[in-house]
Design a protein around this motif. Structure first.
Motif: not given
Length: 440
Positions: A110-113, A88-100, A49-57, A120-121
């Motif tokens: 948050s940018a690719v929430h 059952s941990c939602p992907l947005p929550k798991r991503a927050e843990e990985l960022a931490a 998602a980040a690469m598609t949005a041009g946020l990261h190379a 996750d759905a």
């Protein structure tokens, strides 16, 4: 004993119009992740998602380099993710843990929430879980139905099933039940999906799935992704051999945290992992040197790993010398771009009508298909040949003479049939009955 007979004609294939070779496929392409809420899967979804949005190379993505341009690979923006997982941990929550933990950049979750939530759905319950009374055949049917439903609802051109779940122990020879990884692999075939095993788990390598894989008409690749210590070994082993230096001993230690460290604390699971690490030395040096690899679970490391190798070798006139290497890396950040590469390459191979094992993808694996080269340089050359073939015009890939000596050898049983199938698998999203997936 339950038989996991896999029917590859569960759905009636249709014959789509064929787009010009070298152009991306018409319609989105699914990536169905086994271990869809694990660290590797979450990083792959967020990174795409980040690469598609041009946020990261696209750092670390081989398929985003020049040799792969105009080869007809699906674009990153066309990938749709989903998958199976037992957690059952939602992907947005798991991503927050990985960022931490420093795995994902601060602010990226948050940018690719929206993309994480959409993936996750599309994650469905995996198994078998404790108390599940379903037979192997029922589980395979259920998993395949989840995949087919996703492909239908999302209007996918095709999809690829990728196993990134935690390593499971090798099954006993007399085990009546298939291991979870093999249940998912069988479901991929039944759903008419290409399959990639990024873990050392059994997957399609189970004897009861051999005939189904061979007759499925689908491409598949594996196993056990090569991201750190073995990557270095596949470079250093050939170096010693080419310089005629005699390796006396090669010992190693892995310090792992996170889900992978916990899973590999099981000696049986660690044995499956180490087999590939040791095999690359035997293949590149001509024989296995003394020494072993030890894996230690260090929970405080989180998603980070340290791999240390001690290599004792003899030089001219028997002079004894030592090389030591230390690799410190983030497992998910190393693995995620490879997952995206493999999904794109396998999807394109399927579109070109290639079936059977894909030894040209040995570049990505510790334990690649039989007869594939073990040295990284040779593997890269084979991958370049393969990339060129994927974008060529003319007959179906796999016709006599299509692939050179470094590509897919003609004697490996790789059959090529223009099936014209519209097959698929997932969106952006493991479920194997083991801890949520991390492959290294």
């Amino acid at each position: 004993m339950q038989e996991a007979a896999v029917s590859t004609s569960a759905t009636s294939p249709s014959t789509p119009s064929t787009p010009p070779l070298g152009t991306p496929p018409l319609g989105p392409v699914g990536v169905w992740l086994i271990g869809a809420r694990g660290s590797v899967a979450t990083t792959a979804v967020a990174g795409c998602a980040a690469m598609t949005a041009g946020l990261h190379a696209p750092t670390g993505m081989v398929t985003e380099t020049a040799p792969f341009m105009d080869r007809g690979l699906p674009t990153l923006s066309s990938l749709v993710f989903g998958g199976h997982d037992t957690t059952s941990c939602p992907l947005p929550k798991r991503a927050e843990e990985l960022a931490a933990g420093g795995v994902l950049p601060h602010g990226l979750p948050s940018a690719v929430h929206a993309e994480l939530a959409a993936a996750d759905a599309e994650i469905r319950p995996g198994g078998p879980q404790p108390g599940d009374t379903r037979t192997d055949e029922q589980l395979i049917d259920a998993f395949a139905a989840d995949i087919r439903d996703f492909v239908r609802r999302r209007g996918l051109a095709r999809a690829v099933v990728v196993n990134v779940a935690s390593t499971e122990p090798l099954p006993a020879d007399d085990a009546e039940r298939l291991p979870a990884s093999s249940l998912y692999a069988a479901a991929a075939l039944r759903a008419d999906c290409p399959y990639v095993n990024f873990t050392p788990s059994t997957g399609l390598h189970h004897p009861r799935l051999a005939d189904a894989a061979r007759t499925s008409g689908l491409p598949y690749a594996g196993r056990d992704g090569k991201t750190g210590q073995t990557l270095l070994r596949s470079v250093l082993g050939p170096m010693f051999a080419q310089r005629a230096l005699a390796v006396r001993a090669w010992s190693g230690t892995n310090l792992l945290g996170g889900g992978d460290g916990a899973a590999l604390a099981d000696p049986a699971a660690a044995a499956a992992k180490n087999a590939g690490k040791e095999r690359v030395l035997a293949d590149t040096l001509g024989s296995a040197p003394e020494g072993e690899v030890h894996i230690d679970d260090v929970p405080s490391l989180g998603d980070w790993k340290t791999a240390w190798d001690h290599i004792a070798f003899d030089g001219f006139l028997g002079t004894r010398m030592v090389l030591q290497t230390t690799w410190q890396g983030c497992d998910s950040a190393l693995a995620a771009p490879l997952i995206l590469d493999l999904a794109r390459l396998t999807s394109r191979a399927h579109e070109r009508g290639l079936s059977g094992p894909l030894p040209a993808l040995a570049f990505y694996f510790k334990d690649p298909d039989a007869d594939a080269p073990a040295a990284l340089g040779e593997q890269y050359a084979a991958l370049m040949d393969f990339a060129a073939q994927l974008g060529e015009t003319g007959g179906a890939l796999g016709d006599p003479g299509d692939l050179g000596d470094r590509g897919v050898p003609r004697d490996r049983g790789v059959s090529v049939e223009a099936t014209g199938r519209v097959s698929g698998c997932a969106d952006r999203g493991p479920a194997d009955g083991s801890p949520s997936g991390e492959a290294s």
